[in-house]
Design a protein around this motif. Structure first.
Motif, PDB file in Angstrom:
ATOM      1  N   ALA A 111     -56.273  43.861 -94.870  1.00 20.68           N
ATOM      2  CA  ALA A 111     -56.551  43.249 -96.178  1.00 20.68           C
ATOM      3  C   ALA A 111     -55.340  43.367 -97.107  1.00 20.68           C
ATOM      4  CB  ALA A 111     -57.777  43.910 -96.808  1.00 20.68           C
ATOM      5  N   LEU A 112     -54.689  44.517 -97.070  1.00 18.55           N
ATOM      6  CA  LEU A 112     -53.513  44.714 -97.930  1.00 18.55           C
ATOM      7  C   LEU A 112     -52.323  43.885 -97.459  1.00 18.55           C
ATOM      8  CD1 LEU A 112     -53.758  48.603 -98.399  1.00 18.55           C
ATOM      9  CD2 LEU A 112     -54.432  46.831-100.024  1.00 18.55           C
ATOM     10  N   LEU A 113     -52.093  43.872 -96.144  1.00 17.72           N
ATOM     11  CA  LEU A 113     -50.938  43.145 -95.609  1.00 17.72           C
ATOM     12  C   LEU A 113     -51.110  41.633 -95.692  1.00 17.72           C
ATOM     13  CD1 LEU A 113     -50.006  45.265 -92.451  1.00 17.72           C
ATOM     14  CD2 LEU A 113     -48.689  45.017 -94.562  1.00 17.72           C
ATOM     15  N   SER A 114     -52.334  41.153 -95.483  1.00 12.74           N
ATOM     16  CA  SER A 114     -52.544  39.711 -95.485  1.00 12.74           C
ATOM     17  C   SER A 114     -52.245  39.105 -96.853  1.00 12.74           C
ATOM     18  CB  SER A 114     -53.989  39.388 -95.068  1.00 12.74           C
ATOM     19  OG  SER A 114     -54.918  39.962 -95.975  1.00 12.74           O
ATOM     20  N   ARG A 115     -52.499  39.857 -97.922  1.00 14.47           N
ATOM     21  CA  ARG A 115     -52.171  39.352 -99.257  1.00 14.47           C
ATOM     22  C   ARG A 115     -50.659  39.267 -99.450  1.00 14.47           C
ATOM     23  NH1 ARG A 115     -56.340  42.580-103.343  1.00 14.47           N
ATOM     24  NH2 ARG A 115     -58.284  41.706-102.487  1.00 14.47           N
ATOM     25  N   ARG A 116     -49.940  40.272 -98.982  1.00 12.95           N
ATOM     26  CA  ARG A 116     -48.489  40.267 -99.145  1.00 12.95           C
ATOM     27  C   ARG A 116     -47.824  39.206 -98.267  1.00 12.95           C
ATOM     28  NH1 ARG A 116     -46.475  46.593 -99.678  1.00 12.95           N
ATOM     29  NH2 ARG A 116     -47.784  47.130-101.492  1.00 12.95           N
ATOM     30  N   TYR A 139     -57.015  36.366 -94.129  1.00  7.38           N
ATOM     31  CA  TYR A 139     -57.496  37.699 -93.756  1.00  7.38           C
ATOM     32  C   TYR A 139     -58.063  37.707 -92.335  1.00  7.38           C
ATOM     33  CZ  TYR A 139     -60.611  41.796 -93.881  1.00  7.38           C
ATOM     34  OH  TYR A 139     -61.262  42.973 -93.603  1.00  7.38           O
ATOM     35  N   ILE A 140     -58.832  36.669 -91.988  1.00  4.39           N
ATOM     36  CA  ILE A 140     -59.463  36.617 -90.669  1.00  4.39           C
ATOM     37  C   ILE A 140     -58.406  36.500 -89.572  1.00  4.39           C
ATOM     38  CG2 ILE A 140     -60.894  35.140 -89.190  1.00  4.39           C
ATOM     39  CD1 ILE A 140     -62.690  34.682 -91.619  1.00  4.39           C
ATOM     40  N   VAL A 183     -62.123  28.759 -92.991  1.00  4.52           N
ATOM     41  CA  VAL A 183     -61.927  27.572 -93.836  1.00  4.52           C
ATOM     42  C   VAL A 183     -62.417  27.825 -95.254  1.00  4.52           C
ATOM     43  CG1 VAL A 183     -62.399  25.111 -94.078  1.00  4.52           C
ATOM     44  CG2 VAL A 183     -62.189  26.108 -91.802  1.00  4.52           C
ATOM     45  N   ILE A 184     -63.592  28.427 -95.386  1.00  4.86           N
ATOM     46  CA  ILE A 184     -64.136  28.719 -96.710  1.00  4.86           C
ATOM     47  C   ILE A 184     -63.266  29.744 -97.427  1.00  4.86           C
ATOM     48  CG2 ILE A 184     -66.116  29.631 -97.957  1.00  4.86           C
ATOM     49  CD1 ILE A 184     -66.482  26.827 -96.790  1.00  4.86           C
ATOM     50  N   ALA A 185     -62.723  30.703 -96.682  1.00  3.36           N
ATOM     51  CA  ALA A 185     -61.799  31.676 -97.294  1.00  3.36           C
ATOM     52  C   ALA A 185     -60.568  30.964 -97.844  1.00  3.36           C
ATOM     53  CB  ALA A 185     -61.403  32.728 -96.269  1.00  3.36           C
ATOM     54  N   VAL A 186     -60.074  29.968 -97.120  1.00  8.78           N
ATOM     55  CA  VAL A 186     -58.926  29.194 -97.593  1.00  8.78           C
ATOM     56  C   VAL A 186     -59.305  28.386 -98.826  1.00  8.78           C
ATOM     57  CG1 VAL A 186     -57.359  27.298 -97.025  1.00  8.78           C
ATOM     58  CG2 VAL A 186     -57.816  29.088 -95.341  1.00  8.78           C
ATOM     59  N   THR A 223     -65.465  40.866 -90.807  1.00  7.52           N
ATOM     60  CA  THR A 223     -64.409  41.840 -90.524  1.00  7.52           C
ATOM     61  C   THR A 223     -64.557  42.423 -89.129  1.00  7.52           C
ATOM     62  OG1 THR A 223     -64.100  42.414 -92.854  1.00  7.52           O
ATOM     63  CG2 THR A 223     -63.434  44.061 -91.216  1.00  7.52           C
ATOM     64  N   PHE A 224     -65.749  42.908 -88.818  1.00  7.93           N
ATOM     65  CA  PHE A 224     -65.954  43.541 -87.517  1.00  7.93           C
ATOM     66  C   PHE A 224     -65.876  42.534 -86.376  1.00  7.93           C
ATOM     67  CE2 PHE A 224     -67.836  47.072 -89.960  1.00  7.93           C
ATOM     68  CZ  PHE A 224     -67.187  48.127 -89.341  1.00  7.93           C
TER      69      PHE A 224
END
Length: 538
Positions: A42-47, A52-53, A151-154, A298-299
């Protein structure tokens, strides 16, 4: 779906290569590791600005060899726990009125487009890979499924029109069920050796209609309970019971558990929670289900990454690429022509939206679950599972990483500074009025004395008046330039669409109760449909 109900319900990730296989302590350790990895992702995907998925799947690949044992993803875990949670979370957050406004293109994509896409993909798989018809048909169905999680996350990161979001979510809700029914019918035909077209239609209707009835029954039965248990914890427990219970009841009666969950979720979200519980309870409930959906995703995507063996994937990479081409061709030959036909009976779907629907056909949890549930005696089963998992990986990484930039280049978001100002004022007006309603409820229940109630309500009334005054000034403006933009900003088409749909509902109710004649109702509905088609997409 008999094949599904026969699977073990005691589904947990199993740990291989340990003397104390499956112990609780080992399972807890693995869960802790997965939680820590998910936090880091979660931290790395933002940077790194990647979805995230997608990061979860890549992380699962990276840590596979570092774990002391191997976690295996059980398909029945997805079917009986993960899938109902994801479907229910999506359904309770879906506005039925908005879903009705996109029902025709959704029905066309899921009812006609999905079987057509599966058929085209199956034929290409047979020609490219030399598969027998049954394996080709099964994999064709699996690869035609769309997973909306990424897709919804995007869409949350890159704003798009609300109608496009509803179209994507609605198609996924419906085609999941169509996929399960087709998958079950193919397995039934393979095991029995015969299945007539009439048997297919009867089974399909029985499964779908039966699932709708189970969902309606459980959804409406739960509405009365919501009004009796208006505290957050009780309501959360009730919704969990409805979500998991709807799926299990559907499978018990050999009808669609997926349809049952979706229908029950729509009723709970639009009729139960919104009308029978307080605002604070609703906030707590929807926050819980947002967390539940996030946690399950996530899992499941971490476990998908752990399930993929890179060495085996490399050995079958040519077959994976050919299968990827097959389902992309099938998707293109259904999305573009079918959505072009929508203009003849509903508001046209812009070409840019079709591009998003094509590139957004990402594979995920259900495709993985169906691949893992392929019968052990199916010819070439192990290779088929590897092919599907490889496509899931390429889809999540390739399409997932490129999708945000692709949507930005399409410039689907037309929000200007004026539109942003309007929405901020609307948000202030809506929140102030909601707070006033909650104050009214607290006063009636005796929690607040009247003096404090009047003081706090007056403070909110000042905000309401200021918002209404500012909105009225904006609406009364008539800028001479940018007429198209002005029209888009000032017409408030989202609200008008909702009002027109309400008018249609009243007319249909009047016709059913024999208050108005069919001729009058049909003429009026025709006029309303023309007005709906003239509205801008919001």
């Amino acid at each position: 779906m008999q094949w599904l109900s026969e699977r073990s319900l005691m589904a947990v990730p199993t740990v291989a290569g340990s003397d104390n296989q499956g112990t609780v302590a080992e399972l807890v350790i693995f869960l802790i590791v997965l939680l820590l990895v998910a936090t880091g992702v979660a931290l790395l995907s933002r940077r790194l600005r990647i979805p995230y998925i997608t990061g979860l799947v890549l992380a699962g690949l990276a840590i596979t060899e570092l774990l002391p044992g191997r976690i295996r993803l059980d398909s029945s875990l997805i079917f009986n726990l993960f899938l109902p949670i994801l479907l229910f979370e999506s359904a309770i957050n879906t506005d039925i009125s908005r879903l009705r406004s996109t029902f025709k293109p959704i029905a066309l994509l899921a009812g006609v487009g999905f079987p057509l896409c599966a058929a085209i993909t199956s034929v290409l798989l047979k020609l490219e890979l030399g598969l027998d018809w049954v394996p080709a048909l099964l994999v064709g169905v699996i690869l035609s499924i769309t997973d909306t999680a990424l897709v919804i996350a995007v869409f949350k990161e890159v704003s798009v029109p609300h109608r496009l979001v509803t179209l994507v979510e609605g198609e996924s809700l419906v085609n999941d069920d169509v996929a399960l029914v087709l998958f079950s019918l193919i397995l039934t035909a393979n095991s029995t050796g015969s299945l007539t077209p009439l048997d297919v239609v009867q089974e399909f209707l029985f499964v779908i209609v039966g699932g709708v009835l189970v969902g309606l029954a459980l959804g409406y039965l739960s509405i009365g309970l919501f009004s009796q248990a208006d505290d957050p914890l009780s309501v959360i427990l009730l919704t969990i019971a409805v979500a998991l219970g709807a799926f299990q009841l559907g499978e018990f009666f050999h009808v669609s558990g997926v349809v049952a969950v979706v229908v029950a979720g729509l009723i709970v979200g639009n009729l139960g929670v919104s009308r029978s519980t307080s605002a604070s309870t609703q906030v707590t409930l929807f926050s819980f289900w947002e967390f539940a959906g996030f946690g399950v995703n996530t899992f499941i995507f971490l476990l998908i990454g752990l399930e993929i063996n890179l060495v085996t994937l490399w050995q079958t990479l040519p077959a994976v690429l050919l299968a990827l081409i097959a389902y992309q061709v099938g998707r293109a030959l259904t999305v573009y022509p079918l959505l072009d036909l929508v203009r003849f009976f509903d508001k046209p779907i812009p070409v840019k939206w079709r591009h998003v629907l094509f590139l957004g056909n990402i594979k995920g949890s259900l495709s993985t679950a169906l691949a893992l549930s392929l019968p052990a005696n199916l010819p070439g089963r192990d290779k088929l599972v590897v092919i599907v998992l490889g496509i899931v990986l390429l889809s999540l990484v390739g399409q997932g990483v490129s999708l945000p930039g692709f949507i930005r280049r399409l410039k689907l978001d037309r929000h200007s500074e004026s539109r942003q100002q309007i929405e901020e004022l609307q948000a202030q007006l809506m929140t102030s009025k909601a707070a006033q309603d909650e104050l009214e409820s607290l006063l009636k229940s005796g929690v607040l004395p009247k003096s404090i109630y009047e003081e706090m309500r007056a403070a909110y009334q000042v905000r309401v008046a200021a918002s209404e005054r500012a909105l009225r000034e904006i609406y009364n403006q008539r800028p001479e330039d940018a007429a198209a933009e002005s029209s888009d900003l000032l017409k408030l088409d989202a609200i008008r669409r909702q009002l027109l749909l309400a008018e249609k509902q009243v007319l249909n109710d009047a016709l059913r109760r024999r208050i108005l004649s069919e001729e009058v109702v049909q003429e009026r509905i025709k006029t309303i449909n023309e007005q709906l088609l003239s509205l801008e997409d919001d």
